[in-house]
Enzyme design. Structure first.
Site, PDB file in Angstrom:
ATOM      1  N   GLU A 207       0.898  -1.165   0.000  1.00 18.00           N
ATOM      2  CA  GLU A 207       0.000   0.000   0.000  1.00 18.00           C
ATOM      3  C   GLU A 207       0.924   1.199   0.000  1.00 18.00           C
ATOM      4  O   GLU A 207       1.229   1.778   1.036  1.00 18.00           O
ATOM      5  CB  GLU A 207      -0.926  -0.028   1.220  1.00 18.00           C
TER       6      GLU A 207
ATOM      7  N   GLU B  32       4.327   8.435  -3.832  1.00 17.65           N
ATOM      8  CA  GLU B  32       5.066   7.975  -2.654  1.00 17.65           C
ATOM      9  C   GLU B  32       6.188   7.014  -3.022  1.00 17.65           C
ATOM     10  O   GLU B  32       6.720   6.306  -2.163  1.00 17.65           O
ATOM     11  CB  GLU B  32       4.108   7.308  -1.660  1.00 17.65           C
TER      12      GLU B  32
END
Length: 660
Positions: free
Chosen positions: A114, A123
């Site tokens: 995730e 990210e």
């Protein structure tokens, strides 16, 4: 990304879909007669690893680079009795080793991650996946999620375009209409290099016009090798109506399984069929991308939309006519602002400067305050007030710009409006001002919006008061200060969803995560000392439980006092509801009868739903009851409050107590 772990743990849709996908992946491995070895990158609380073991995985390697989080994960895993099957590795995944003496005994055959933000790849998902496939997982491994798809829709939107470009501002002066124009470099400037992530579900359908259908722009299959290399993907659009292509709205969904039967989507309300059941989440929202300049598209004439990406960001370009990718590579470099405006003004600030009603308030106030011999000094960051003051008849205008960027930008704007010889820019902090900077003249009109680019909370713009105090010796005895005063206002509210970012989770999909709740609560109590935090409330629906209340006033006609300003009292609640917190905002009183509001615009109906100014963040103070494990009740009748302003620090302190 604005959000936090609590929001992710409270995202039931996300958690359920991950659990379903993990069960399916473990099942497929077991059907092949293999041991299920899991690599969980970015494990956070260890939640997905615990799901995997519950689903039948033989062993999990859970990687978490952030030490406090890795320590919490180890405790949570132990609390849930999974320590024998989950190993927490406190490293970046690209530093993990495999082998008899390595962090992992063998490569994994199930990859769970995730690593996604609103933009999907912001990210560092691509570098992490690339490395994992090369060194940490088997070829042909199962992946949860299995794939991601990025979608885009081309739109025209006057409102959104006003977040990216400075539009012409018309001013009616005594000698005719004046038009304040932008600097020419802004015309083709690609804008800020970062995506604008917002809650698109709070943007009314009437605020934009769809020029294309929603299209899938690109997909990433996480079960196969992934490259972090820059790339581009072009789709042909058939405009469904003619208009000015200005903005690309974008979002993604993830398939947790190869068949696509377990889907988690970020699609906004106008795309989803059951728009009443859209899960609320703040850790994943939707993206607004601004095209470098607006381009007319015609219904029936196809255009090419190209999505470019590097390893952390995405951007878009529009090209007319079918293109065979020739010449596209020139755009592969990430766009960077070339006009400087996007370095100083964020998107809400552009919207504020383009707000005609707001500008009209300042124009009216300046008309009242200005005299033909007015010597005007403006103190704000990158403000257009000096231009307005000049056009409305000030004899001389100075503007104080405390940074090189704001100095350079304002110089360009003044030049574009042929005012480079009319307005003098002083690049100094107020306390360093000397008489010669003002050509030995006294200031008869001191103006400010006030706006300062470093301000986070509403009262941070009270820096204007300190600046006014610092330049007091350069003001005439009968100086006019605009705004003449400010006031701090407060209201008790119940949030529809925003409270979830501070709400404890307790158990998540059957797993005990109380340790995480305690860690969050302790860090908030320590770090923020029960302070307010900034949120753009137009994106977060709430209803008022009390009337708005003016709690403090700040008189700019006088210098900053030495004593603390303080008010205590009891605010009665008029509506039943869960008192999640207090919202605070500032109002600036320009002249008698003319004010600019940075918070509540109106309470729309008897149910108390609120409208907030879209250009500013308001201060939200979450009551401690929101962070308590027991459910919040609706039986409070009033709130006791104590609000203080310390002139020494410039901080506003607050304390609240719910009364039954």
């Amino acid at each position: 990304m604005r959000s936090c772990y609590a929001d992710m743990l409270n995202d039931k849709d996300r958690n359920e879909k991950y659990f379903q996908g993990i069960r399916a992946a473990v099942g497929r491995v077991k059907e092949r007669g293999e041991r299920a070895i899991v690599l969980d990158i970015g494990t956070g609380t260890g939640l997905l690893s615990m799901m995997a073991v519950t689903a039948g995985a033989d062993f999990c390697y859970a990687v978490e680079v952030f030490k406090p989080m890795a320590d919490a994960a180890a405790k949570i895993v132990e609390k849930n009795s999974f320590s024998d099957k989950i190993k927490i590795i406190q490293k970046h995944s690209t530093e993990v080793t495999v082998g008899p003496d390595g962090d992992m005994q063998c490569r994994a055959n199930i990859l769970i991650t995730e690593l996604f933000d609103t933009e999907l790849i912001g990210e560092g998902a691509l570098p992490s996946y690339e490395h994992a496939h090369q060194y940490l997982v088997e070829e042909g491994c199962e992946a949860v999620p299995h794939r991601a798809t990025v979608y885009a829709q081309l739109v025209e939107s006057k409102r959104m375009w006003s977040w990216n470009k400075l539009l012409p501002i018309r001013v009616h002066a005594e000698d005719g209409e004046k038009v304040v124009v932008s600097l020419p470099e802004m015309e083709d400037c690609p804008g800020a290099p970062t995506v604008y992530d917002i809650q698109l579900n709070q943007v009314p359908f009437g605020d934009f016009t769809a020029l294309s259908k929603v299209v899938a722009v690109f997909r990433i299959d996480f079960s196969k090798p992934v490259s972090r290399a820059s790339g581009h993907h072009t789709v042909q659009l058939e405009p469904i109506r003619s208009g000015r292509a200005q903005v690309v709205l974008s979002w993604w969904d993830i398939d947790m399984d190869p068949s696509g039967s377990i889907k988690c989507t970020m699609a906004p309300y106008w795309v989803q069929t059951a728009s009443d059941d859209i899960p609320w989440r703040d850790h994943w929202m939707q993206c607004v991308y601004f095209l470098p300049n607006e381009d007319l598209v015609l219904q029936g004439e196809s255009v090419d939309l190209t999505a470019f990406h590097d390893d952390y960001s995405v951007w878009y370009r529009l090209q007319k006519g079918r293109n065979d990718d020739a010449g596209i590579d020139v755009c592969v470099e990430r766009p960077v602002c070339c006009c400087q405006a996007h370095l100083l003004w964020n998107r809400p600030r552009f919207g504020e400067l383009n707000d005609q009603n707001r500008t009209a308030q300042y124009v009216q106030a300046l008309k009242k305050a200005l005299k033909r011999d007015s010597v005007c000094l403006s103190i704000s960051d990158g403000s257009l007030l000096p231009v307005l003051a000049h056009h409305l008849g000030a004899e001389q205008v100075f503007t104080l710009e405390s940074s090189a960027v704001s100095h350079s930008l304002m110089k360009k704007i003044f030049k574009a409006n042929h005012l480079e010889d009319k307005i003098k820019i002083i690049e100094k902090h107020p306390e360093l001002l000397v008489s010669s900077d003002l050509e030995d003249r006294k200031v008869s009109l001191l103006i400010g919006e006030p706006f300062f680019s470093t301000s986070l909370l509403p009262w941070h713009n009270l820096y204007f008061w300190y600046a006014r105090t610092a330049v007091a010796s350069f003001l005439t005895s009968d100086v006019t200060i605009l705004p003449q005063s400010a006031s701090l206002h407060m209201m008790i509210v119940e949030f529809k969803d925003l409270w979830r970012i501070r709400s404890p989770c307790g158990t998540c999909e059957g797993f005990d995560v109380h340790i995480m709740d305690e860690m969050i609560k302790n860090s908030l109590d320590f770090r923020e000392s029960r302070e307010a935090e900034p949120h753009p409330l137009w994106e977060y629906p709430c209803k008022s439980l009390s009337d708005p209340l003016e709690v403090l006033t700040f008189d700019f006609r006088h210098t900053v006092p030495e004593h603390v300003l303080r008010k205590e009292g009891i605010l009665n609640l008029l509506r039943t509801g869960k008192s999640h917190g207090a919202v605070l905002w500032m109002e600036y009183h320009l002249t008698p009868g003319l004010s600019v509001n940075t918070g509540l615009l109106q309470v729309s109906n008897e149910k108390g739903y609120c409208q907030w100014t879209p250009h500013c963040k308001q201060a939200v103070y979450f009551f401690s009851s929101v962070t308590e494990p027991k459910p919040l009740t609706s039986n409070h009748s009033a709130v006791a409050y104590a609000i203080g302003f310390s002139p020494k620090t410039g901080n506003v302190t607050m304390d609240f107590k719910l009364l039954n």
